[in-house]
Scaffold this motif. Structure first.
Motif, PDB file in Angstrom:
ATOM      1  N   GLY A 178       0.814  -1.204   0.000  1.00  0.00           N
ATOM      2  CA  GLY A 178       0.000   0.000   0.000  1.00  0.00           C
ATOM      3  C   GLY A 178       0.850   1.257   0.000  1.00  0.00           C
ATOM      4  N   ALA A 179       0.397   2.281  -0.687  1.00  0.00           N
ATOM      5  CA  ALA A 179       1.130   3.552  -0.740  1.00  0.00           C
ATOM      6  C   ALA A 179       1.163   4.244   0.604  1.00  0.00           C
ATOM      7  CB  ALA A 179       0.500   4.468  -1.786  1.00  0.00           C
ATOM      8  N   TYR A 180       0.366   3.767   1.562  1.00  0.00           N
ATOM      9  CA  TYR A 180       0.263   4.361   2.900  1.00  0.00           C
ATOM     10  C   TYR A 180       0.956   3.494   3.956  1.00  0.00           C
ATOM     11  CZ  TYR A 180      -3.540   1.086   2.135  1.00  0.00           C
ATOM     12  OH  TYR A 180      -4.265  -0.018   1.750  1.00  0.00           O
ATOM     13  N   GLU A 181       1.720   2.510   3.545  1.00  0.00           N
ATOM     14  CA  GLU A 181       2.309   1.551   4.485  1.00  0.00           C
ATOM     15  C   GLU A 181       3.780   1.854   4.779  1.00  0.00           C
ATOM     16  OE1 GLU A 181      -0.155  -2.518   4.197  1.00  0.00           O
ATOM     17  OE2 GLU A 181       1.232  -2.223   2.520  1.00  0.00           O
ATOM     18  N   GLU A 182       4.121   3.112   4.915  1.00  0.00           N
ATOM     19  CA  GLU A 182       5.524   3.439   5.197  1.00  0.00           C
ATOM     20  C   GLU A 182       5.972   2.949   6.562  1.00  0.00           C
ATOM     21  OE1 GLU A 182       3.309   7.440   5.739  1.00  0.00           O
ATOM     22  OE2 GLU A 182       3.090   5.586   4.592  1.00  0.00           O
ATOM     23  N   GLY A 183       5.029   2.704   7.479  1.00  0.00           N
ATOM     24  CA  GLY A 183       5.393   2.120   8.769  1.00  0.00           C
ATOM     25  C   GLY A 183       5.958   0.717   8.615  1.00  0.00           C
ATOM     26  N   LEU A 184       5.465  -0.013   7.622  1.00  0.00           N
ATOM     27  CA  LEU A 184       5.964  -1.359   7.324  1.00  0.00           C
ATOM     28  C   LEU A 184       7.104  -1.321   6.320  1.00  0.00           C
ATOM     29  CD1 LEU A 184       2.527  -3.235   6.954  1.00  0.00           C
ATOM     30  CD2 LEU A 184       4.077  -3.258   8.928  1.00  0.00           C
ATOM     31  N   TYR A 185       7.069  -0.366   5.414  1.00  0.00           N
ATOM     32  CA  TYR A 185       8.049  -0.270   4.336  1.00  0.00           C
ATOM     33  C   TYR A 185       8.612   1.153   4.304  1.00  0.00           C
ATOM     34  CZ  TYR A 185       5.536  -4.501   3.086  1.00  0.00           C
ATOM     35  OH  TYR A 185       4.951  -5.739   3.130  1.00  0.00           O
ATOM     36  N   PRO A 186       9.623   1.422   5.159  1.00  0.00           N
ATOM     37  CA  PRO A 186      10.114   2.806   5.307  1.00  0.00           C
ATOM     38  C   PRO A 186      10.641   3.438   4.029  1.00  0.00           C
ATOM     39  CG  PRO A 186      10.891   1.409   7.107  1.00  0.00           C
ATOM     40  CD  PRO A 186      10.269   0.498   6.101  1.00  0.00           C
ATOM     41  N   PHE A 187      11.051   2.628   3.047  1.00  0.00           N
ATOM     42  CA  PHE A 187      11.566   3.209   1.795  1.00  0.00           C
ATOM     43  C   PHE A 187      10.501   4.018   1.064  1.00  0.00           C
ATOM     44  CE2 PHE A 187      10.056  -1.055   0.624  1.00  0.00           C
ATOM     45  CZ  PHE A 187       9.211  -0.757  -0.446  1.00  0.00           C
ATOM     46  N   LEU A 188       9.219   3.805   1.408  1.00  0.00           N
ATOM     47  CA  LEU A 188       8.167   4.594   0.770  1.00  0.00           C
ATOM     48  C   LEU A 188       8.313   6.081   1.075  1.00  0.00           C
ATOM     49  CD1 LEU A 188       5.044   2.307   1.309  1.00  0.00           C
ATOM     50  CD2 LEU A 188       6.226   2.768  -0.849  1.00  0.00           C
ATOM     51  N   ASP A 189       8.854   6.410   2.239  1.00  0.00           N
ATOM     52  CA  ASP A 189       9.101   7.823   2.562  1.00  0.00           C
ATOM     53  C   ASP A 189      10.040   8.449   1.532  1.00  0.00           C
ATOM     54  OD1 ASP A 189       7.514   8.312   4.849  1.00  0.00           O
ATOM     55  OD2 ASP A 189       8.993   7.330   6.140  1.00  0.00           O
ATOM     56  N   GLU A 204      10.486   7.426  -1.585  1.00  0.00           N
ATOM     57  CA  GLU A 204       9.771   7.538  -2.858  1.00  0.00           C
ATOM     58  C   GLU A 204       8.845   8.744  -2.860  1.00  0.00           C
ATOM     59  OE1 GLU A 204       8.445   4.132  -5.290  1.00  0.00           O
ATOM     60  OE2 GLU A 204       8.812   2.952  -3.468  1.00  0.00           O
ATOM     61  N   LEU A 205       8.141   8.940  -1.768  1.00  0.00           N
ATOM     62  CA  LEU A 205       7.220  10.081  -1.683  1.00  0.00           C
ATOM     63  C   LEU A 205       7.979  11.398  -1.757  1.00  0.00           C
ATOM     64  CD1 LEU A 205       4.820   8.670   1.043  1.00  0.00           C
ATOM     65  CD2 LEU A 205       4.182   9.238  -1.320  1.00  0.00           C
ATOM     66  N   HIS A 206       9.107  11.485  -1.067  1.00  0.00           N
ATOM     67  CA  HIS A 206       9.912  12.705  -1.114  1.00  0.00           C
ATOM     68  C   HIS A 206      10.430  12.944  -2.532  1.00  0.00           C
ATOM     69  CE1 HIS A 206      12.687  15.861   0.102  1.00  0.00           C
ATOM     70  NE2 HIS A 206      13.647  15.203  -0.522  1.00  0.00           N
ATOM     71  N   LEU A 207      10.882  11.866  -3.176  1.00  0.00           N
ATOM     72  CA  LEU A 207      11.372  11.954  -4.548  1.00  0.00           C
ATOM     73  C   LEU A 207      10.276  12.482  -5.479  1.00  0.00           C
ATOM     74  CD1 LEU A 207      13.807  11.076  -6.426  1.00  0.00           C
ATOM     75  CD2 LEU A 207      12.608   8.901  -6.665  1.00  0.00           C
ATOM     76  N   LEU A 208       9.086  11.935  -5.336  1.00  0.00           N
ATOM     77  CA  LEU A 208       7.983  12.347  -6.207  1.00  0.00           C
ATOM     78  C   LEU A 208       7.539  13.778  -5.924  1.00  0.00           C
ATOM     79  CD1 LEU A 208       5.928   9.036  -6.285  1.00  0.00           C
ATOM     80  CD2 LEU A 208       6.901  10.218  -8.268  1.00  0.00           C
ATOM     81  N   CYS A 242      -0.114   2.013 -11.377  1.00  0.00           N
ATOM     82  CA  CYS A 242      -0.665   1.263 -10.260  1.00  0.00           C
ATOM     83  C   CYS A 242      -0.162   1.845  -8.936  1.00  0.00           C
ATOM     84  CB  CYS A 242      -0.359  -0.220 -10.404  1.00  0.00           C
ATOM     85  SG  CYS A 242      -1.400  -1.271  -9.356  1.00  0.00           S
ATOM     86  N   LEU A 243       0.682   1.136  -8.186  1.00  0.00           N
ATOM     87  CA  LEU A 243       1.242   1.698  -6.960  1.00  0.00           C
ATOM     88  C   LEU A 243       1.926   3.028  -7.246  1.00  0.00           C
ATOM     89  CD1 LEU A 243       2.108   1.607  -3.976  1.00  0.00           C
ATOM     90  CD2 LEU A 243       4.018   0.118  -4.670  1.00  0.00           C
ATOM     91  N   GLY A 244       2.577   3.137  -8.391  1.00  0.00           N
ATOM     92  CA  GLY A 244       3.223   4.401  -8.747  1.00  0.00           C
ATOM     93  C   GLY A 244       2.240   5.543  -8.844  1.00  0.00           C
ATOM     94  N   LEU A 269       1.202   6.463  -5.296  1.00  0.00           N
ATOM     95  CA  LEU A 269       2.256   7.251  -4.646  1.00  0.00           C
ATOM     96  C   LEU A 269       2.280   8.678  -5.186  1.00  0.00           C
ATOM     97  CD1 LEU A 269       5.068   4.547  -4.519  1.00  0.00           C
ATOM     98  CD2 LEU A 269       3.960   5.614  -2.534  1.00  0.00           C
ATOM     99  N   MET A 270       2.046   8.851  -6.482  1.00  0.00           N
ATOM    100  CA  MET A 270       1.963  10.205  -7.029  1.00  0.00           C
ATOM    101  C   MET A 270       0.803  10.964  -6.392  1.00  0.00           C
ATOM    102  SD  MET A 270       2.817   9.596 -11.096  1.00  0.00           S
ATOM    103  CE  MET A 270       2.328  11.262 -11.556  1.00  0.00           C
ATOM    104  N   ALA A 271      -0.351  10.299  -6.258  1.00  0.00           N
ATOM    105  CA  ALA A 271      -1.502  10.953  -5.636  1.00  0.00           C
ATOM    106  C   ALA A 271      -1.178  11.361  -4.205  1.00  0.00           C
ATOM    107  CB  ALA A 271      -2.709  10.015  -5.668  1.00  0.00           C
TER     108      ALA A 271
END
Length: 235
Positions: A58-69, A71-75, A89-91, A94-96
């Motif tokens: 999930g795009a909101y699961e940064e607690g489980l997958y910290p690398f999402l932070d 990706e979000l900063h990059l975007l 899809c997930l991309g 994450l853009m949204a």
């Protein structure tokens, strides 16, 4: 040569039919593996094109997958600078989220082949070749998102109001999978076996639908995404 970076979350959800299209448009392609490569070291503005691909988290699961932070900063950085960006899809989710919108579980899993319903703005855009009268589309997601402020919705389905949107001049997002390569989807059926079983998906029927609709989607997506690439700024 132009340089494209694709962020990949699982090995089999790659660029698919988009890869030869990028090569034909003069791009070299570099994959970065989310959760393995250190995305925080990437200069968000350096690639001529950034593509964020799909995945089962999930795009909101940064607690489980910290690398999402990262990706979000990059975007956020890239979108604010109006640099060419494509999310699938997930991309797209994450853009949204990077644009301040909410991402959340949808009303039901949407897995399988179904036509897109282009709204007027979508029909007048580069997405015209993806209209449901011309091709079906592969859908494979359980989450959805609100439309970010300032974005323009381009396509919908009955289960997912926001299937594609554009933001700014050079950002495009698909909840669905225009890049799906029918010759390589067996890897998806294996890699997502648990999800397919839990969702009650008939895999032989999905395989047959992929053989029927996949080649047409590949042709129509090449027209749509090729037109989008052609209108991007040259370095």
């Amino acid at each position: 040569m132009k340089h494209a970076i694709a962020i990949r979350h699982v090995a089999f959800e790659d660029l698919g039919t988009l890869a030869p299209l990028l090569r034909a448009r003069g791009y070299t392609v570099q994959y970065l593996e989310a959760g393995v490569d250190t995305l925080s070291r990437l200069d968000a503005l350096a690639p001529d094109l950034l593509i964020v691909l799909g995945g089962p988290i999930g795009a909101y699961e940064e607690g489980l997958y910290p690398f999402l932070d990262d990706e979000l900063h990059l975007l956020r950085t890239r979108l604010q600078a109006d640099r060419p960006t494509l999310g699938i899809c997930l991309g797209a989710q994450l853009m949204a989220r990077a644009l301040g919108a909410r991402v959340y579980p949808g009303p039901a899993k949407e897995i399988g082949w179904k036509p897109l319903q282009l709204i007027a703005e979508g029909a007048a855009s580069v997405l015209a070749p993806l209209d449901g009268t011309l091709t079906s589309m592969l859908h494979w997601h359980g989450d959805t998102f609100d439309l970010p402020e300032g974005a323009q919705c381009l396509a919908s389905t009955d289960l997912c109001r926001h299937q594609a949107f554009q933001w700014g001049r050079h950002a495009l997002a698909f909840q669905c999978h225009p890049e799906a390569d029918p010759a390589r989807l067996e890897r998806w059926f294996i890699g997502h076996a648990c999800e397919l079983s839990q969702a009650g998906i008939d895999i032989p029927a999905l395989r047959a639908d992929s053989a029927t609709h996949g080649p047409t989607l590949a042709r129509q997506a090449a027209q749509a995404l090729g037109a989008w690439l052609d209108q991007l700024p040259t370095p």
